[in-house]
Write an enzyme that holds these catalytic residues in place. Structure first.
Site, PDB file in Angstrom:
ATOM      1  N   ASP A 390       0.871  -1.159   0.000  1.00 26.09           N
ATOM      2  CA  ASP A 390       0.000   0.000   0.000  1.00 26.09           C
ATOM      3  C   ASP A 390       0.921   1.226   0.000  1.00 26.09           C
ATOM      4  OD1 ASP A 390      -2.210   1.614   0.406  1.00 26.09           O
ATOM      5  OD2 ASP A 390      -1.878   1.612   2.565  1.00 26.09           O
ATOM      6  N   ARG A 589       5.589  17.054  -4.246  1.00 27.00           N
ATOM      7  CA  ARG A 589       4.284  17.281  -4.883  1.00 27.00           C
ATOM      8  C   ARG A 589       4.122  18.776  -5.090  1.00 27.00           C
ATOM      9  NH1 ARG A 589       0.787  12.794  -2.471  1.00 27.00           N
ATOM     10  NH2 ARG A 589      -0.924  14.244  -2.287  1.00 27.00           N
ATOM     11  N   THR A 669      -2.177   1.340  -4.837  1.00 28.86           N
ATOM     12  CA  THR A 669      -2.642   2.440  -4.002  1.00 28.86           C
ATOM     13  C   THR A 669      -3.953   3.000  -4.511  1.00 28.86           C
ATOM     14  OG1 THR A 669      -2.121   4.644  -3.227  1.00 28.86           O
ATOM     15  CG2 THR A 669      -1.174   4.008  -5.327  1.00 28.86           C
ATOM     16  N   ASP A 671      -4.418   6.034  -4.324  1.00 28.82           N
ATOM     17  CA  ASP A 671      -4.085   7.400  -4.687  1.00 28.82           C
ATOM     18  C   ASP A 671      -4.114   7.624  -6.191  1.00 28.82           C
ATOM     19  OD1 ASP A 671      -3.718   9.344  -2.859  1.00 28.82           O
ATOM     20  OD2 ASP A 671      -1.811   8.511  -2.173  1.00 28.82           O
ATOM     21  N   LYS A 821      -7.096  -4.693  -5.361  1.00 24.72           N
ATOM     22  CA  LYS A 821      -5.830  -5.047  -4.743  1.00 24.72           C
ATOM     23  C   LYS A 821      -5.766  -6.556  -4.546  1.00 24.72           C
ATOM     24  CE  LYS A 821      -4.923  -0.822  -2.133  1.00 24.72           C
ATOM     25  NZ  LYS A 821      -4.502  -0.258  -0.855  1.00 24.72           N
ATOM     26  N   ASP A 845      -6.623  -2.303   2.871  1.00 25.80           N
ATOM     27  CA  ASP A 845      -5.613  -3.285   2.498  1.00 25.80           C
ATOM     28  C   ASP A 845      -5.960  -4.685   2.990  1.00 25.80           C
ATOM     29  OD1 ASP A 845      -4.018  -1.165   1.507  1.00 25.80           O
ATOM     30  OD2 ASP A 845      -3.460  -0.705   3.570  1.00 25.80           O
TER      31      ASP A 845
END
Lengths: 1313, 370
Positions: A390, A589, A669, A671, A821, A845
């Site tokens: 993750d 970022r 992830t 994200d 996942k 997860d």
């Protein structure tokens, strides 16, 4: 347990305050019993359970066979003693476990709760709470049963709960009672309450409840939103009343506490196969000997009957052979020793303790040691090939720090090192001038502060933007104690940065934002929030400052913002762009900030257009987006920010070492792609050295297939150009490419059938394309997004995807749902025959942790959900290298050595009977004394091999980190496989031959020195047994590579024990008590006094050991394994070091050197990856402007908030019940969300959920958990569940830099109380 | 499982979120102990098979084994052994007639005598063995068919022998003493040895029948019921003799010390052989004086009272005369084995040395690949 179960409930009827009525239905009371046994049932139940194990049953069967006198070749106790030992060890373990369960049950059952009985509140134990009771809960109390929330001390019957025990989410959730019951505030009115609830029967769905309340002739629908589930904790709510609906075992918590799926290691499976083979072998031996028996009885035994008549039931040689078969099955059963399984468990337990005890896997900060939660998987840790990780919370700390910025072409913040690996060069800035500064904030560039103080307009504007353009909520408990609640940590970091530099965001109302600008309070009128979404990748606010000027502030991704700048910004843009590149290269970022001045007219016009867009019935989203687009033009560039997504300690080093160990790391992830890629770079999974990073981002099956194909083509092309000369490979590769992935879409694994045809062409070897892909030498990486993954995981493409992905060095899957996942893990598990490890920290997860061979939970973070589902847990990602490279490697090595030796010693022991069979008329006479047979496995040989299995080390732990390649034998399964097994067996059989033949050759003619022949059976038995014990002891001495005092003690102790017991068993005393049981009286003394016997033993030992020694020496000398070389080097170093004392810590130097070498920061000129620092979802702008969430935080809006407290929930609920239509054509917004919604809908259907929760002990609510990472507006398609808004609420995260993690809801108590 | 999990957690009153960081300061550190055992740093000896240790080991083994082997071989060769088969399977054998007629129920003992010549004198004590071939004393059913308790003089076992003795447990409703197949098949040939003077006179060679069994067997394991000084016939009253026996157990010898269960011939027989071809010590011929050899060179006759039938199962009977050394009787195998193994080790040592020098990986730290 044995109570007769009432028929399954179809619906549950509960009437409040009416015990009599409720008792009719015999609902379970609130007493829980997780224990399995009580004192009386323990023995039968436990035995019954144990005999369900095949091995135990097998030994029971043998025991029964032994009771038949014609078959019994061994005394009954030879089997029963080990069996009883094994059973009792297991029973003791079970009893201890159960004792603790009893204890915890008692503790839980005896907890006090306040129950409303006859109108008064009485303290009752939990176990006496009945369905239909009304109980009162106070703040911070555990909910005693599944309750229907009736009323609470808070307005609107709201109450807050923490569900960490249930689903692992630590953020608070809100529950609300029905409006009609929320008025029942006091005990008296509640005592009058006689509503009846009719609802679904008990089930394990944590996020669903369906029922109806009938009260006063009215019907009220009940949902999960009205329920307080057992296991939750009441927070921020003074008290509340609830009606018990489900109690005790019927509660959702208990319904979910199913058994977790039992994971087996590959060694386990191999062992089981081998045991089956050995059974087969056993049967073969039995058959051979039975045939021998038949022949012998026919030819010899028949004639020999004058001396030895057949036993009565035996009347012919065939029947005798039949009996002989069983007799031999009994005496040869020791090839599958009963102690094998127990020993394996003991060893694993030992290894688990070593993991628990490892100080280097202890996290000081969190005070959490590593924990092996399952004790059965240790050796598999030494075989891991794929790690699925993750990102958030695992690789990263989920802490954002404002690190650098570029303002008006000037870069600030350069002085610090982003990785923090090197000592800080500069002093932390002192923000003491600013009373509102956040003390945890660090910045190192004095220049920036100076610029602020000097009043540079660009800098001021920059921070003003940061303090205005966001959706953060502030909360001020007391004057100056600001607390920010940002929905994404990066946004929080930006606002905090502005705050420290003197632009303090203090409070907001739906229409204003109050900012303390360098000590001066300024209130801006908030005209509009142009909210963020995934397509826009930017957000803007339009504010009117006190002077009446209207300005649009915008922050967003550079790619999008640069297009929308006013042309006059061109030069500045170039400078900023350079800075951005630098930031991106450091894995930061980035966001670009810009503003635009608007005239009153422009604003009026635009506001009108927006209103009409909002009112539009169809394509509302698109119209709004278009409206936003319109105003965000011709902006003036202010600068850029760079935020560091802080990695966990040591992540890049760990990843580097793990990949040197040939472990492939995939990051899965939730994200966004940019974030994930950025993290990939900052943790060195992706580097600029890589030949290419393929990004698979297609939304349709065809596109995904094409993108995958292109990636493969590129890889093969470069492989081809590298292998230039090899025509065949080229041709073939091209060919298979055409056939395989070209035109024919949909044909499963198109290239695999192709493989079989190819070899006809000759030159290329058969295991064609995959191996070609395997051999690709360039470094590639694959980034695939969730919606592409959904296609790639379809049956006809999964193989293609897998092969492509496995050819890449790094794989990053972003925007994946928890289910995906798990699917990815499953895919690799299924096709790769490799050991997979999943590591994660959050509830999202759990599915992959459970799916992977080994699940690792990061403890002490988001919740305990992942830890609960995991097999191992620790608090830092970097401990993974130690877990795998040190503990896993050792465990694997030890287990393999243990197994090899174990099979060897039992074959050496047992096969002697086989050879003896040829000399004793195949009569199943044992060679040894029966006591020897009984004790051989459990006393004489068990402890040395256990000590080896627990303590052995081939190379010290530093070396295994220093040379990650040492890990490879485990992945390739070199140390224990079928070949090794056969070698062990062969060695065992060879030993048995020697052990039989040498004494046979010597003793058959030998006599003692007083003339008495030595060839009597008992002397022979003692000689063979002693030789055997000595040979296997010497062998274990050879196998042991790490002789601790314990090993010495066990090896010598076993030999000592053998002789002690031997003499005791053959002693006068025992014989005089049981003459019929100890036939061997006197044999030990008479035998072992003879020099010939000792010469025989020495001869047998040398003959057994010398070939092994020679073979091992040759192997070591000619083909040393890496571990041998390392070990040898170690020895040489030690010898060198001895004279000079302890030299420097070479090991650490090595690691550091390696780390430095591999990870040295490389210049990354030219790479352009701009990170985009938005981790939150849209929708908050609307919330803010409508003021619906204001009661969460704003002191200033106290009155406003209390008036509308419930309405924002309703709004959210409405919002949630109208999910955007997936697959809306053409519009950019919907085309983005569509694939997401399809992927999230994979989670949605109730049946999937049921399956999911069924496997989960704590039954995570899949939709809830998935949303923690990928909050999308589209949630459970059922529509009735209101889980969605809870989620979005949950996403309002704590400002990461704030010291105490106070959840977004904490404030409301201070406000209301 | 889970319920216990959550209840255990709340015990410490740690309320996540509420107490937060404050709790961890107070809480005891869970840091594992820093002991060598727990950290797997126990001091240890880590042997490695290097050329420096393995090759010398081979040479040492070789150098130890070869001399031992030679010593054993020479000793064994110095031992004199004479063996004669008296089964009488051959027509030419003097015992042919006896072998044909003998059976368990023949009442008349059949006698035969075999003449033989010793080419060399047997010095020191000579041990006389009988040897049987193809006789499965190690058969499982045979081995277990005895009652050690009865043989140890247990009175209740005397009257009620163990079930293991079946089918030789009772005879005519009387318990058999000694019971079981082993006792039942007691070797009952009588062997006598005569020396034929060169002038033709036969002198019987005195055969000692004591000291042929293990001391522990004779004095502990085998006991007559009811102590030593009783009349054995009364002790064994109410029991039956084994089916195949010609006389009762208390008639085996006149000597009270060698009668009943403690008769040494019986004890020797009861110590079952490990292999189907075996020899058992029968008698000892003690050396009389230092002057004359125990068995001088010359002609002998072996007089056999042929009771024991073996031809029915193709068995063979032998008589063996042997002298003895420090290491026991003639045993060329051990010496040869030692010489062979020693030589092989030595040879292996040489071969490995050559291999090591030619191809050996003289490993050092430089060639660790990474």
């Amino acid at each position: 347990m044995f109570k007769e179960k009432p028929p399954p409930e179809e619906e549950r009827k509960v009437r409040a305050n009416d015990r009599e009525y409720n008792e009719k239905f015999q609902y379970a009371n609130n007493c829980i019993m997780t224990s399995k046994y009580n004192i009386i049932t323990f023995l039968p139940v436990n035995l019954f359970e144990q005999f369900q194990e095949v091995a135990n049953t097998y030994f029971l069967f043998l025991l029964i066979l032994q009771l038949i006198p014609q078959i019994s070749s061994l005394s009954w106790f030879t089997t029963i003693v080990p069996l009883v030992l094994v059973l009792s060890i297991t029973a003791v373990k079970d009893a201890t476990d159960d004792y603790f369960r009893h204890k915890s049950d008692n503790q839980v059952n005896n907890r006090q709760s306040q129950v409303l009985i006859n109108g008064t509140l009485q303290n009752e134990k939990w176990m006496n709470v009945r369905v239909g009771d009304i109980i009162r809960l106070e703040n911070n109390q555990f909910v005693a049963a599944d309750l229907l929330l009736l009323s609470s001390s808070e307005p609107h019957g709201l109450c807050y709960i923490e569900t960490a025990e249930l689903d692992g989410e630590t953020n608070m959730k809100v529950r609300q009672s029905l409006p009609v019951t929320s008025e029942l505030g006091d005990p008296n009115s509640l005592a009058q309450f006689d509503g009846e609830v009719i609802c679904e029967p008990p089930n394990n769905k944590l996020d669903r409840f369906c029922g109806t309340l009938y009260w006063r002739e009215n019907k009220y629908g009940l949902s999960n939103q009205n329920m307080l589930l057992r296991g939750c904790v009441l927070r921020n709510t003074e008290s509340c009343y609830g009606l018990v609906i489900f109690a005790g075992p019927d509660t959702k918590l208990m319904q979910n506490s199913g058994r977790t799926k039992f994971k087996r290691t590959s060694i386990d499976r191999l062992m089981n196969t081998l045991v089956l083979w050995i059974f087969g072998f056993l049967v073969c031996m039995g058959v051979i000997l039975a045939i021998g028996n038949a022949v012998w009885e026919k030819e010899v035994g028949f004639l020999f009957q004058s001396y030895l008549p057949w036993d009565p039931p035996v009347d012919n040689f065939l029947f005798s052979a039949f009996l002989a078969f069983w007799s031999y099955v009994i005496i040869l059963n020791t090839v599958v020793p009963i102690s094998l399984y127990v020993s394996v468990e003991v060893i694993r337990l030992g290894h688990s303790y070593f993991i628990n005890w490892d100080r280097r896997m202890f996290c000081q900060r969190r005070n959490t040691p590593a924990e092996a939660r399952t004790t059965t998987l240790n050796e598999e840790l030494g075989q891991v090939e794929y790690i699925f990780s993750d990102k958030t919370g695992t690789l990263t700390q989920n802490i954002m720090t404002f690190n650098k910025c570029s303002i008006n072409g000037h870069a600030y913040g350069e002085v610090i090192d982003t990785l923090g690996a090197q000592p800080k060069r500069a002093q932390r800035l002192d923000f003491s001038f600013n009373p509102l500064a956040d003390r945890d904030f660090c910045f190192y560039d004095q220049n920036l502060l100076d610029s602020v103080k000097l009043g540079e307009p660009a800098v001021h504007e920059f921070f003003r933007l940061l303090s205005l353009c966001h959706t953060v909520m502030s909360e001020e408990k007391s004057e100056g104690e600001l607390m920010y609640k940002a929905q994404s940590p990066d946004e929080g970091a930006l606002v905090t940065a502005a705050r420290n530099f003197g632009f303090v965001f203090r409070s907001r109302t739906p229409s204003t934002v109050t900012v303390q600008e360098l000590g001066r309070s300024v209130t801006y009128a908030l005209l509009a929030i142009l909210d963020f979404n995934n397509i826009r990748k930017r957000m803007s606010v339009i504010v009117r400052n006190p002077e009446g000027k209207i300005r649009l502030y915008c922050k967003g991704a550079d790619t999008l913002l640069f297009e929308r700048l006013h042309p006059c910004n061109h030069d500045l843009m170039n400078v900023t762009s350079d800075h951005l590149n630098e930031y991106a290269a450091d894995g930061l970022r980035t966001l670009v900030l810009a503003y635009r001045d608007l005239s009153e007219q422009q604003w009026e016009d635009w506001a009108e257009r927006r209103r009409s867009a909002e009112r539009a019935a169809d394509y509302r989203e698109d119209r709004l987006a278009a409206a936003y687009e319109e105003i965000e033009q011709d902006m003036m560039l202010l600068g850029a920010t760079a935020i560091e997504d802080k990695l966990q300690e040591g992540v890049p080093e760990t990843i580097a070492i793990l990949s040197l160990a040939n472990i492939k790391i995939w990051v899965l992830t939730g994200d966004k792609q940019e974030t994930a890629v950025n993290i990939g770079y900052s943790c060195k999974m992706l580097t600029d050295d890589m030949s290419e990073v393929f990004i698979i981002n297609g939304h349709t099956v065809q596109r995904v297939r094409e993108e995958l194909r292109r990636a493969r083509e590129r890889m093969i092309e470069s492989a081809r150009s590298r292998e230039g000369g090899k025509e065949g490979v080229m041709d073939w590769a091209a060919c298979s490419l055409e056939n395989g992935f070209g035109g024919q879409s949909g044909e499963q694994g198109g290239w695999h059938p192709q493989q079989e045809e190819k070899p006809q062409q000759g030159s290329p070897p058969a295991p064609a394309l995959p191996s070609l892909l395997d051999s690709i030498s360039g470094e590639y990486a694959l980034v695939i997004s969730g919606h592409s993954l959904a296609h790639a995981l379809e049956a006809d493409m999964e193989r293609e995807f897998l092969d492509t992905a496995c050819a890449c060095k790094a794989v990053i899957c972003c925007r994946v749902t928890p289910l995906q996942k798990a699917l990815v893990v499953e895919l690799v598990k299924k096709h790769k025959k490799a050991v997979t490890l999943a590591i994660g920290d959050g509830a999202n997860d759990v599915s992959m942790i459970k799916t992977a061979h080994i699940g690792v939970g990061i403890s002490g973070q988001e919740g305990i959900q992942a830890v609960l589902a995991s097999d191992y847990s620790f608090s830092q990602f970097r401990f993974l290298q130690r877990l795998l490279l040190v503990h896993g490697r050792w465990s694997y090595l030890r287990m393999c050595r243990f197994l090899c030796y174990f099979f060897y010693k039992n074959f050496a022991f047992t096969m002697v009977h086989f050879w003896f069979g040829f000399f004793c008329g195949f009569s199943a006479q044992t060679v040894y004394d029966q006591y020897f047979i009984t004790l051989y496995n459990i006393v004489y040989t068990s402890l040395p091999v256990l000590a080896m299995g627990i303590f052995d080390q081939d190379v010290p732990e530093q070396r295994s980190l220093e040379y990650p390649k040492l890990y490879e034998p485990g992945q390739l399964n070199l140390l224990f496989n079928k070949r090794e097994f056969f070698i062990c067996i062969a060695q065992g059989i060879y030993t048995s031959v020697v052990l039989f033949c040498v004494p046979y050759g010597v003793l058959s003619q030998a006599t003692r020195n007083d003339g008495i022949p030595l060839a009597d059976y008992q002397t022979f038995a003692v000689t063979v047994a002693t030789s055997l014990v000595i040979v296997v002891s010497v062998q274990i001495a050879l196998d042991t590579g790490y002789w601790t005092a314990i090993n010495h003690f066990f090896v010598w102790g076993s030999l000592g024990a053998y002789f002690t017991i031997l003499f005791a068993m053959h002693s006068n005393i025992l014989f005089s008590i049981f003459p019929n049981q100890f036939h061997f009286f006197g044999s030990a003394q008479n035998t072992l006094i003879q020099p010939v016997v000792w010469l025989t033993i020495a001869l047998a030992t040398v003959v057994c050991i010398v070939p092994v020694l020679a073979f091992r020496f040759l192997k070591l000398d000619l083909k040393p394994q890496l571990s041998d070389t390392v070990r040898y080097t170690q020895l040489v170093r030690q010898k060198k070091r001895k004279p000079g004392g302890r030299g420097g810590r070479g090991a650490h130097g090595g690691v550091a050197g390696l780390g430095g070498g591999a990870l040295g920061r490389l210049g990354r000129a030219g790479s352009r990856r701009s990170g985009y620092a938005f981790a939150h979802q849209e929708g908050f702008g609307e919330l803010i402007t409508s003021g619906k969430n204001m009661r969460l935080s704003s002191l200033a809006l106290a009155t406003f908030a209390s008036r509308h407290s419930a309405s924002w929930i309703d709004t959210l609920r409405k919002k949630k019940q109208q999910p955007p239509q997936p697959g809306g054509e053409g519009s950019p917004a919907s085309s983005y969300t569509a694939p997401l919604s399809t992927s999230s809908s994979m989670l949605g259907p109730p049946d999937t959920q049921a399956e999911e929760t069924g496997n989960t002990p704590l039954g995570l609510a899949p939709s809830g958990s998935s949303s923690a990472v990928t909050p999308t507006p589209v949630r459970s398609p059922g529509g009735e569940s209101t889980g969605g808004w809870v989620v979005s609420l949950g996403a309002v995260q704590v400002t990461p830099t704030a010291s105490a993690p106070v959840s977004g809801l904490t404030s409301r108590i201070s406000f209301h109380v | 499982m889970m319920a216990s999990g959550y209840s255990a957690k709340e015990e410490d009153g740690h309320l996540p979120g509420a107490s937060g960081a404050a709790g961890s300061g107070v809480a005891k550190s869970k840091k594992p102990d820093n002991t060598a055992f727990k950290q797997q740093r126990l001091p240890a000896w880590q042997p490695i098979l290097t050329a420096g240790t393995v090759l010398p080991a081979f040479f040492v083994i070789g150098l130890i084994f070869i001399p031992i082997g030679i010593g054993l071989y020479v000793t064994s060769n110095n031992i004199k052994e004479f063996e004669i088969d008296y089964t009488g399977a051959d027509m030419s054998s003097p015992c042919f007639n006896c072998s044909q007629s003998s059976s368990w129920n023949s009442t008349w003992p059949c006698r035969c005598s075999i003449a033989f010549t010793l080419d060399q004198p047997f010095e020191s004590n000579v041990f006389m063995y009988y040897g049987l071939s193809n006789f499965y004393q190690n058969h499982r059913r045979y081995v277990k068919s005895r009652d050690d308790s009865q043989l140890n003089g247990d009175k209740s076992s005397l009257k009620n022998p163990s079930k293991e003795c079946e089918p030789y447990r009772t005879s005519d409703n009387k318990p058999i003493a000694p019971c079981g197949a082993i006792a039942n098949s007691l070797f009952n040939d009588t062997l006598e040895l005569f020396y034929i003077d060169p002038n033709g006179t036969r002198t019987q060679i005195p055969l000692m029948k004591k000291g042929i069994a293990w001391w522990t067997d004779k004095h502990v394991k085998f006991r007559n019921p009811g102590g030593t000084n009783l009349n054995l016939s009364t002790v064994f009253q109410g029991t039956a003799k084994p089916v195949n026996w010609h006389k009762s157990v208390y008639e085996l010898d006149a000597d009270l010390e060698n009668n009943g269960f403690i008769n040494e011939d019986f004890i020797v027989w009861m110590r079952t052989a490990a292999l189907p071809t075996f020899r058992k010590l029968y008698r000892i011929i003690q050396k009389k004086s230092n002057m004359t050899p125990t068995l001088p060179r010359g002609n002998y006759t072996l007089d056999i009272t042929y009771n024991y039938p073996v031809l029915s199962f193709e068995g063979r009977k032998r008589m063996i005369l042997s002298t003895i050394s420090w290491m026991g009787g003639k045993n060329p195998f051990l010496g040869l084995a030692y010489i062979t193994v020693g030589s092989v080790c030595f040879f292996l040592g040489v071969v490995l040395l050559i291999i090591h020098h030619k191809y050996g990986n003289r490993n050092n730290s430089a060639d660790i690949p990474n």
